[in-house]
Design a protein around this motif. Structure first.
Motif, PDB file in Angstrom:
ATOM      1  N   PRO A   1      -5.100  -5.747   4.649  1.00 36.28           N
ATOM      2  CA  PRO A   1      -4.555  -6.149   3.108  1.00 36.28           C
ATOM      3  C   PRO A   1      -4.572  -7.016   2.577  1.00 36.28           C
ATOM      4  O   PRO A   1      -3.544  -7.330   1.664  1.00 36.28           O
ATOM      5  CB  PRO A   1      -3.586  -4.658   3.393  1.00 36.28           C
TER       6      PRO A   1
ATOM      7  N   THR B   1      -8.012  -6.539  -2.813  1.00 36.12           N
ATOM      8  CA  THR B   1      -8.083  -6.871  -4.427  1.00 36.12           C
ATOM      9  C   THR B   1      -7.643  -4.983  -4.963  1.00 36.12           C
ATOM     10  O   THR B   1      -7.771  -4.147  -3.967  1.00 36.12           O
ATOM     11  CB  THR B   1      -8.977  -6.918  -5.179  1.00 36.12           C
ATOM     12  N   ILE B   2      -7.044  -5.041  -6.080  1.00 32.82           N
ATOM     13  CA  ILE B   2      -6.527  -3.584  -6.634  1.00 32.82           C
ATOM     14  C   ILE B   2      -7.832  -3.121  -7.006  1.00 32.82           C
ATOM     15  O   ILE B   2      -7.274  -1.472  -6.214  1.00 32.82           O
ATOM     16  CB  ILE B   2      -6.218  -3.678  -7.695  1.00 32.82           C
ATOM     17  N   GLU B   3      -8.844  -3.372  -7.286  1.00 34.49           N
ATOM     18  CA  GLU B   3     -10.659  -2.325  -6.723  1.00 34.49           C
ATOM     19  C   GLU B   3     -10.919  -1.959  -5.658  1.00 34.49           C
ATOM     20  O   GLU B   3     -11.569  -0.985  -5.371  1.00 34.49           O
ATOM     21  CB  GLU B   3     -11.933  -3.341  -7.498  1.00 34.49           C
TER      22      GLU B   3
ATOM     23  N   LEU C   1      -8.003  -1.057  -3.129  1.00 31.73           N
ATOM     24  CA  LEU C   1      -7.809   0.174  -2.871  1.00 31.73           C
ATOM     25  C   LEU C   1      -8.107   1.288  -3.879  1.00 31.73           C
ATOM     26  O   LEU C   1      -8.010   2.281  -3.468  1.00 31.73           O
ATOM     27  CB  LEU C   1      -6.265  -0.334  -3.092  1.00 31.73           C
ATOM     28  N   ALA C   2      -8.449   0.953  -5.268  1.00 33.59           N
ATOM     29  CA  ALA C   2      -8.854   2.134  -5.436  1.00 33.59           C
ATOM     30  C   ALA C   2      -9.773   3.048  -5.208  1.00 33.59           C
ATOM     31  O   ALA C   2      -9.651   3.859  -5.682  1.00 33.59           O
ATOM     32  CB  ALA C   2      -9.270   1.438  -7.774  1.00 33.59           C
TER      33      ALA C   2
ATOM     34  N   LEU D   1      -1.645   3.937  -9.562  1.00 36.22           N
ATOM     35  CA  LEU D   1      -2.644   2.888  -9.196  1.00 36.22           C
ATOM     36  C   LEU D   1      -2.414   1.397  -8.883  1.00 36.22           C
ATOM     37  O   LEU D   1      -1.308   0.633  -7.789  1.00 36.22           O
ATOM     38  CB  LEU D   1      -3.580   2.895  -9.032  1.00 36.22           C
ATOM     39  N   ALA D   2      -1.743   0.701  -9.546  1.00 38.19           N
ATOM     40  CA  ALA D   2      -0.857  -0.251  -9.475  1.00 38.19           C
ATOM     41  C   ALA D   2       0.457  -0.421  -9.321  1.00 38.19           C
ATOM     42  O   ALA D   2       0.813  -1.952  -8.433  1.00 38.19           O
ATOM     43  CB  ALA D   2      -1.011  -1.079 -11.433  1.00 38.19           C
TER      44      ALA D   2
ATOM     45  N   TYR E   1      -0.160  -0.460  -5.595  1.00 36.39           N
ATOM     46  CA  TYR E   1      -0.720  -1.718  -5.250  1.00 36.39           C
ATOM     47  C   TYR E   1       0.093  -2.840  -5.064  1.00 36.39           C
ATOM     48  O   TYR E   1       0.215  -3.225  -4.224  1.00 36.39           O
ATOM     49  CB  TYR E   1      -1.750  -3.012  -6.021  1.00 36.39           C
TER      50      TYR E   1
ATOM     51  N   LEU F   1       2.410  -1.569  -1.908  1.00 34.54           N
ATOM     52  CA  LEU F   1       1.950  -2.678  -0.460  1.00 34.54           C
ATOM     53  C   LEU F   1       1.753  -4.324   0.046  1.00 34.54           C
ATOM     54  O   LEU F   1       2.696  -4.663   0.911  1.00 34.54           O
ATOM     55  CB  LEU F   1       0.846  -1.737  -0.820  1.00 34.54           C
ATOM     56  N   ARG F   2       1.394  -4.846  -1.347  1.00 36.69           N
ATOM     57  CA  ARG F   2       1.368  -6.186  -0.672  1.00 36.69           C
ATOM     58  C   ARG F   2       2.609  -7.042  -0.937  1.00 36.69           C
ATOM     59  O   ARG F   2       2.900  -7.884  -0.291  1.00 36.69           O
ATOM     60  CB  ARG F   2       0.297  -6.867  -2.587  1.00 36.69           C
TER      61      ARG F   2
END
Length: 288
Positions: free
Chosen positions: A141, A147-149, A151-152, A204-205, A208, A211-212
């Motif tokens: 991670p 990337t966010i993609e 994770l999506a 989602l954003a 993300y 998480l990061r």
């Protein structure tokens, strides 16, 4: 249980202590901990340590092309010894010592595991991917490619599975365990039971970034600390995990817990579940 930030810092600490040092001997005090037989443990004797790295929650000591891989499980740890006893350790079911790595100059490492449930594992392999748990790890991670993609896609493929379980599943995302999944969801202000495929683009954003950010902050706090300091650093900086009954540092509500057979999760009702406590069937049964 040591998770990504602690194992990352532990690898860095050991890299500084072990690099270019010779491994003289490895003693196994808990035979059930050693999970491999080829190459033999003796293959590490006389080798020089080239690097210490991390794969998810696995610690990898690489010496002359041979890898000593450790999975510390729930209660394992590595302790540095400035002086190693001259007498090899005797196997004992009551001892916390699982293995001892003896280096040149009579220094070394003790690999320990507290408690009665022995889950710590050691592997001697030619390639880290020969360890089943590493071969099946999900993406890292903190890597640039996460990337966010990515994770999506993970959340979409998880379907209606709960966010808590998806975040801590090692085959889905590497390195996040029970503690940091609690912390990430608290930072994102999301219920641990929220279905993975129900997030809006804004949510989602938010997840993300949480998480990061949570992992990056933990890694930054741990960087440069000795192994003996890492557990205390982790515990002292948790917002909700392990803090049942205490006040949430964000809103002041009381941190609640949901208990399971062999684990538990902690969360803040005001921040994460609209003020509604989650059902805890185990506690309900105890109160009857």
């Amino acid at each position: 249980m040591p998770e990504l930030p602690e194992v990352e810092a532990l690898a860095a600490d050991l890299r500084g202590r072990l690099k270019d040092r010779a491994i003289v001997k490895i003693h196994i005090a808990q035979f059930s901990a050693l999970k491999t037989f080829d190459p033999p443990l003796s293959a590490l004797e006389g080798t020089l340590v080239d690097d210490v790295t991390r794969h998810g929650k696995f610690l990898d000591i690489e010496a002359s092309g041979i890898h000593l891989v450790l999975h510390l499980a729930r209660a394992g740890w590595v302790r540095w010894r400035d002086e190693v006893p001259s007498i090899p350790p005797k196997p004992s079911p009551k001892s916390t010592l699982a293995a001892r790595v003896v280096l040149d100059s009579d220094q070394g490492l003790d690999v320990t595991e507290a408690g009665t449930k022995k889950s710590l594992a050691l592997y001697v392999v030619r390639d880290p991917l020969d360890v089943p748990g590493i071969a099946t790890l999900g993406p890292e991670p903190m890597a640039d490619g996460f990337t966010i993609e990515v994770l999506a896609r993970i959340l979409k493929e998880a379907g209606r599975k709960q966010l808590k379980g998806v975040l801590r599943h090692q085959g889905t995302i590497a390195g996040i365990g029970n503690a940091y999944s609690d912390e990430i969801l608290h930072a994102a202000k999301m219920s641990p039971y929220k279905p993975s495929d129900s997030l809006t683009d804004d949510e989602l954003a938010t997840l993300y970034a949480a998480l990061r950010g949570t992992l990056a902050d933990a890694v930054a706090r741990s960087t440069g600390l000795a192994a003996s300091e890492l557990k205390g650093e982790k515990k002292s900086n948790m917002a909700v995990h392990g803090r049942t009954g205490e006040k949430c540092p964000v809103c002041g509500d009381i941190v609640r817990e949901v208990s399971f057979a062999d684990s538990s999760l902690q969360y803040c009702p005001t921040c994460q579940t609209g003020g509604k406590p989650l059902a805890d069937r185990r506690m309900s049964k105890l109160l009857k």
